[in-house]
Design a protein around this motif. Structure first.
Motif, mmCIF file in Angstrom:
data_model
loop_
_atom_site.group_PDB
_atom_site.id
_atom_site.type_symbol
_atom_site.label_atom_id
_atom_site.label_comp_id
_atom_site.label_asym_id
_atom_site.label_seq_id
_atom_site.Cartn_x
_atom_site.Cartn_y
_atom_site.Cartn_z
ATOM 1 N N THR A 1 0.842 -1.188 0.000
ATOM 2 C CA THR A 1 0.000 0.000 0.000
ATOM 3 C C THR A 1 0.883 1.247 0.000
ATOM 4 O O THR A 1 2.086 1.178 0.241
ATOM 5 C CB THR A 1 -0.899 0.071 1.260
ATOM 6 O OG1 THR A 1 -0.073 0.292 2.405
ATOM 7 C CG2 THR A 1 -1.710 -1.203 1.448
ATOM 8 N N THR A 2 0.251 2.374 -0.250
ATOM 9 C CA THR A 2 0.952 3.650 -0.142
ATOM 10 C C THR A 2 1.517 3.847 1.257
ATOM 11 O O THR A 2 2.629 4.359 1.438
ATOM 12 C CB THR A 2 -0.006 4.810 -0.471
ATOM 13 O OG1 THR A 2 -0.451 4.680 -1.827
ATOM 14 C CG2 THR A 2 0.675 6.153 -0.298
ATOM 15 N N LYS A 3 0.762 3.419 2.267
ATOM 16 C CA LYS A 3 1.205 3.607 3.655
ATOM 17 C C LYS A 3 2.435 2.758 3.964
ATOM 18 O O LYS A 3 3.234 3.100 4.825
ATOM 19 C CB LYS A 3 0.067 3.274 4.626
ATOM 20 C CG LYS A 3 -1.199 4.112 4.401
ATOM 21 C CD LYS A 3 -0.908 5.594 4.490
ATOM 22 C CE LYS A 3 -2.156 6.435 4.336
ATOM 23 N NZ LYS A 3 -2.703 6.432 2.970
ATOM 24 N N ARG A 4 2.605 1.628 3.254
ATOM 25 C CA ARG A 4 3.823 0.838 3.440
ATOM 26 C C ARG A 4 5.033 1.597 2.909
ATOM 27 O O ARG A 4 6.129 1.519 3.488
ATOM 28 C CB ARG A 4 3.685 -0.514 2.724
ATOM 29 C CG ARG A 4 4.734 -1.549 3.170
ATOM 30 C CD ARG A 4 4.515 -2.877 2.492
ATOM 31 N NE ARG A 4 5.062 -2.909 1.140
ATOM 32 C CZ ARG A 4 4.984 -3.952 0.320
ATOM 33 N NH1 ARG A 4 4.342 -5.048 0.717
ATOM 34 N NH2 ARG A 4 5.506 -3.913 -0.890
ATOM 35 N N ILE A 5 4.842 2.338 1.830
ATOM 36 C CA ILE A 5 5.918 3.176 1.300
ATOM 37 C C ILE A 5 6.330 4.222 2.333
ATOM 38 O O ILE A 5 7.516 4.475 2.565
ATOM 39 C CB ILE A 5 5.479 3.869 -0.008
ATOM 40 C CG1 ILE A 5 5.298 2.845 -1.138
ATOM 41 C CG2 ILE A 5 6.489 4.946 -0.427
ATOM 42 C CD1 ILE A 5 6.585 2.238 -1.637
ATOM 43 N N ILE A 6 5.347 4.823 2.981
ATOM 44 C CA ILE A 6 5.647 5.816 4.023
ATOM 45 C C ILE A 6 6.395 5.150 5.171
ATOM 46 O O ILE A 6 7.365 5.690 5.706
ATOM 47 C CB ILE A 6 4.350 6.485 4.519
ATOM 48 C CG1 ILE A 6 3.660 7.208 3.370
ATOM 49 C CG2 ILE A 6 4.660 7.458 5.658
ATOM 50 C CD1 ILE A 6 2.259 7.670 3.684
ATOM 51 N N GLY A 7 5.952 3.960 5.568
ATOM 52 C CA GLY A 7 6.642 3.215 6.609
ATOM 53 C C GLY A 7 8.090 2.936 6.250
ATOM 54 O O GLY A 7 8.970 2.942 7.117
#
Length: 324
Positions: free
Chosen positions: A107-113
């Motif tokens: 997900t996009t949030k995994r990229i942020i992580g």
């Protein structure tokens, strides 16, 4: 930079953003204008657009997922700040792969992580993050979602962290904040997570401090909303005293009078907190660089996921709490 200088620079960056983007997303423009102004830079969309195209055109620098419009701009700003942009982008892609190996969904949030994964031992760090995420999911199944991935990564940077203990502390903070009239939901869970940055052990004094900070803002006429909850955590970690809180309220009141914030008054408090706290931690940086890094990283996470997920209606709060 005093308040008047800051507001003038902010307004200038906002106007440049408006002209470049067409003004379709006021929240994004406020966020990016704030980032440029706090970095004492003048907005120019050409560089950001080039970075966005590089990360999404399917080439060798492309990210594994296509980012939302807002996230792509914020990540592009992060990359623009790096001395070696290509090296940082490769690091993010490699870290994202490590998070994928421990079964975080793409997900996009995994990229942020991936921004906050320890490069020295990224796979072990990813495993700790997944353990914490799974423990939070077990405790708060209705709330824990992809938006929590960046926090789970950030909170497990220390190799000695105990995910089970930390998750238990998060749920305890969450429930006790609920009993102090905080509204349930994703923003409150984010605050509860932030409160464990310096210690995974429960701290009643910290809880009382966060409650006092919120009440202090309300008493001075500031409308504290759910989206502000993570920033209350930052204020607590920065040990923000009464004098600095007054400065935040003063800047907030000046900002909401600006035309920019006419239809986005809630974001005035976010910008005011970012400015005053950044100045505070930069002074304290002479004493403790770790505190500075932690707080600025939390600002980044909170800003990336400022509009956190779907909100759960308050009316079913007691039912969910009962099942949890």
């Amino acid at each position: 930079m005093n308040n008047e200088q800051f507001i003038k620079a902010f307004q200038d960056n906002y106007n440049r953003l408006f002209n470049y983007t067409g003004g379709h997303d006021i929240k994004l423009m406020i966020s990016i204008a704030g980032k440029y102004t706090l970095a004492q830079k003048q907005f120019s969309g050409v560089v950001l657009q080039k970075i966005i195209e590089e990360t999404q055109d399917g080439g060798e620098k492309a990210l594994p997922v296509r980012l939302e419009f807002s996230t792509s701009y914020k990540l592009a700003f992060h990359l623009m700040q790096q001395v070696d942009r290509d090296k940082e982008l490769n690091r993010i892609i490699a870290n994202d792969q490590a998070l994928g190996q421990v079964h975080f969904k793409k997900t996009t949030k995994r990229i942020i992580g991936a921004l906050f994964l320890d490069p020295s031992n990224c796979l072990e760090h990813a495993k700790r993050a997944k353990q914490l995420f799974d423990e939070m999911n077990r405790n708060q199944r209705f709330l824990t979602s992809k938006e929590d991935i960046p926090y789970a990564v950030f909170l497990t940077a220390n190799q000695d962290v105990r995910p089970k203990v930390q998750a238990d502390t998060i749920i305890k903070y969450y429930r006790n904040l609920r009993s102090n009239k905080f509204t349930m939901g994703n923003h409150l869970q984010a605050l509860a997570q932030i409160m464990t940055v310096y210690s995974e052990d429960y701290n009643k004094i910290l809880l009382e401090y966060v409650v006092k900070l919120r009440e202090g803002l309300i008493e001075q006429g500031v409308n504290v909303k759910k989206l502000h909850y993570p920033y209350l955590g930052v204020l607590a970690l920065a040990a923000t005293d009464g004098e600095k809180m007054n400065e935040i309220v003063l800047l907030h009141n000046q900002l909401i009078e600006q035309k920019v914030f006419k239809n986005a008054k809630d974001y005035a408090l976010v910008i005011a907190i970012q400015k005053i706290v950044q100045e505070l931690v930069e002074v304290n940086n002479l004493i403790d660089i770790t505190a500075l890094t932690s707080i600025l990283n939390i600002f980044d996470i909170a800003d990336f996921i400022l509009d956190l997920g779907p909100n759960i209606p308050t009316g079913i709060a007691d039912v969910i709490d009962f099942f949890n």
